[in-house]
Scaffold this active site. Structure first.
Site, PDB file in Angstrom:
ATOM      1  N   HIS A 172     -53.863   5.289  11.815  1.00  0.00           N
ATOM      2  CA  HIS A 172     -52.818   6.061  12.074  1.00  0.00           C
ATOM      3  C   HIS A 172     -52.927   7.832  10.608  1.00  0.00           C
ATOM      4  O   HIS A 172     -52.795   7.370   9.536  1.00  0.00           O
ATOM      5  CB  HIS A 172     -51.575   6.276  11.312  1.00  0.00           C
TER       6      HIS A 172
ATOM      7  N   ASP B  52     -47.813  11.940  18.028  1.00  0.00           N
ATOM      8  CA  ASP B  52     -47.072  12.320  16.650  1.00  0.00           C
ATOM      9  C   ASP B  52     -47.228  13.243  16.247  1.00  0.00           C
ATOM     10  O   ASP B  52     -47.834  14.114  16.144  1.00  0.00           O
ATOM     11  CB  ASP B  52     -48.642  11.292  15.858  1.00  0.00           C
TER      12      ASP B  52
ATOM     13  N   ARG C 255     -57.680  16.576  11.287  1.00  0.00           N
ATOM     14  CA  ARG C 255     -57.224  18.011  11.175  1.00  0.00           C
ATOM     15  C   ARG C 255     -58.171  19.031  12.298  1.00  0.00           C
ATOM     16  O   ARG C 255     -57.601  20.397  12.262  1.00  0.00           O
ATOM     17  CB  ARG C 255     -57.556  18.872   9.813  1.00  0.00           C
TER      18      ARG C 255
ATOM     19  N   HIS D 142     -44.206   8.570  17.223  1.00  0.00           N
ATOM     20  CA  HIS D 142     -42.974   8.894  16.016  1.00  0.00           C
ATOM     21  C   HIS D 142     -42.113   9.386  16.495  1.00  0.00           C
ATOM     22  O   HIS D 142     -41.257  10.218  17.476  1.00  0.00           O
ATOM     23  CB  HIS D 142     -43.723  10.705  16.338  1.00  0.00           C
TER      24      HIS D 142
ATOM     25  N   ASN E 194     -52.379  16.251  16.873  1.00  0.00           N
ATOM     26  CA  ASN E 194     -51.347  17.640  16.374  1.00  0.00           C
ATOM     27  C   ASN E 194     -52.800  18.635  15.735  1.00  0.00           C
ATOM     28  O   ASN E 194     -52.686  18.666  14.959  1.00  0.00           O
ATOM     29  CB  ASN E 194     -50.465  16.824  15.849  1.00  0.00           C
TER      30      ASN E 194
ATOM     31  N   ASN F 164     -43.020  12.841   5.924  1.00  0.00           N
ATOM     32  CA  ASN F 164     -41.750  12.106   7.505  1.00  0.00           C
ATOM     33  C   ASN F 164     -42.592  11.154   8.328  1.00  0.00           C
ATOM     34  O   ASN F 164     -43.855  10.695   8.825  1.00  0.00           O
ATOM     35  CB  ASN F 164     -42.256  13.659   7.560  1.00  0.00           C
TER      36      ASN F 164
ATOM     37  N   ASP G 135     -51.308   6.891   7.665  1.00  0.00           N
ATOM     38  CA  ASP G 135     -50.139   8.379   8.400  1.00  0.00           C
ATOM     39  C   ASP G 135     -51.351  10.048   6.710  1.00  0.00           C
ATOM     40  O   ASP G 135     -50.536  10.226   6.874  1.00  0.00           O
ATOM     41  CB  ASP G 135     -48.766   8.603   7.679  1.00  0.00           C
TER      42      ASP G 135
END
Length: 427
Positions: free
Chosen positions: A60, A152, A64, A179, A94, A278, A305
């Protein structure tokens, strides 16, 4: 190319170490022994009686790229992973564009092939553009190299969408990674709902926001037979639901992040976005439940994460800052220092949770030091104390409240396929 790692120490049981040398040839572990001094090698690495482990595996991370390269790039993020002792990382989708077609996913793998210094496996999304209810073409994405499927950053809000996605993932023999966040229970929350949120005057996030969606999903996973993996578990209620699901024979696995094992909401000193993540930092009972969950097998592995952001956007109030904390370069070190050294975990357990187990869960050829395996190896200094210094980060992001913490376990070398991809420079 023949490489010898000499004067190393390897965990044999719990926290017990034994001398070890490793013979690497053409990127593969050729032999593991105690003395290869009679042989000739092209390269000799002196481990100086420090800890040798399998390269760590992180299922995880957020790299970017494409779309948010001011936060991180595949090159910088993979260097950060190498700095932390990770040799395999799995990157979340994402991004912009979201890799929801085979063509977009292949374009990311082109960047990975060019720029990554560790092994990077790319997730594909469950639905188009992450937030839609339209399922992606899982068969085509699997063929293009998708590691697994996840949205996620956002929870899948509709049970029917999740059911259909699970059914297809089971058919494709792929994991569905969640998620878990019921947005109807968010109420604008930015940190854990509790005494600290009230003291700071900030809207809270209920524990049920996470746990209720896990409860929904484990029932659906039981219906479909999919391998269902829960991201960054943070609450005692979530641990209970996962534990019960496992007892019922449902194929559910779960991860926890180092910051949720080490920090609670009471540690937050002020309204500072560096503490915003988060899921949020929870209460002491939640942290205790996460530790217990690892120890009893309810939680299967540790994942960072790693979520880098720009300094200006994080250096704001909880109300404005984005969620996220970097972790690739500090994860092993923090866990070793604050959980192994005090005797809460053993070193053997941590290596299993951060390397062997995640590789097993997702059927990766990684996570062990074994003859014939790729020479993906980390060497850590577990004897000398250092300080976490953001100026030494390889990541473009420095958004972590752990800066300034004292740690043991600094990475000395990281090798991928027998090649040194990160080395601590002598000062």
């Amino acid at each position: 190319m023949k490489t010898r790692i000499k004067n190393g120490q390897m965990v044999v049981k719990d926290n017990q170490l034994a001398p070890v040398e490793i013979w690497i040839e053409e990127g593969i572990i050729k032999a593991i022994g105690t003395d290869f001094s009679s042989l000739s090698f092209d390269e000799v690495i002196d481990a100086k009686e420090q800890l040798i482990t399998p390269g760590l595996v992180d299922v995880h991370v957020h790299l970017r790229e494409p779309g948010f390269t001011y936060k991180e790039t595949i090159k910088a993020g993979s260097l950060a992973a190498a700095h932390g002792g990770f040799t395999t990382v799995c990157a979340m989708p994402n991004l912009n564009p979201v890799p929801d077609t085979a063509e977009k996913l292949s374009a990311i793998y082109d960047i990975i092939k060019k720029d990554a210094v560790v092994k990077v496996l790319q997730y594909a999304p469950i639905t188009e553009e992450l937030r839609s209810e339209v399922l992606t073409d899982q068969a085509a994405l699997k063929k293009a190299g998708a590691f697994a499927f996840t949205n996620d950053g956002v929870g899948v809000q509709t049970a029917g969408t999740m059911y259909l996605a699970m059914k297809e993932a089971a058919k494709q023999k792929m994991a569905l990674v969640a998620h878990t966040e019921d947005e109807s229970l968010l109420f604008g929350g930015v940190m854990h709902e509790g005494a600290v949120s009230k003291k700071l005057g900030l809207p809270g996030i209920l524990s049920s926001t996470e746990a209720s969606q896990i409860a929904r999903d484990v029932v659906l996973a039981g219906e479909t037979g999919v391998h269902y993996h829960v991201c960054h578990v943070s609450t005692k209620e979530s641990v209970r639901v996962i534990r019960d699901a496992k007892k019922a024979g449902i194929n559910v696995t779960a991860e926890v992040s180092p910051h949720h094992l080490l920090l609670i909401d009471e540690d937050i000193p002020e309204d500072n976005g560096f503490w915003k993540m988060n899921p949020p930092l929870r209460g002491k009972e939640d942290r205790d439940a996460l530790i217990e969950g690892l120890l009893d097998g309810s939680i299967d592995c540790i994942a960072t994460d790693h979520a880098p952001h720009g300094l200006e956007e994080k250096n704001q109030s909880f109300l404005q800052a984005p969620f996220g904390i970097v972790g690739s370069e500090t994860a092993f070190q923090l866990v070793y220092t604050h959980l192994v050294k005090p005797g809460i975990f053993t070193l053997e357990q941590v290596i299993n949770w951060m390397s062997t187990k995640p590789a097993e869960l997702f059927h990766l050829s990684a996570g062990t030091l074994r003859v014939g395996q790729a020479a993906d190896i980390a060497i850590f200094d577990i004897r000398n104390e250092t300080v976490i210094d953001e100026k030494e980060f390889e990541s473009l992001g420095v958004n972590t409240p752990f800066v300034g913490w004292n740690i043991f376990g600094e990475t000395l070398y990281t090798l991928v396929d027998g090649k040194i991809v990160w080395k601590k420079e002598e000062k």
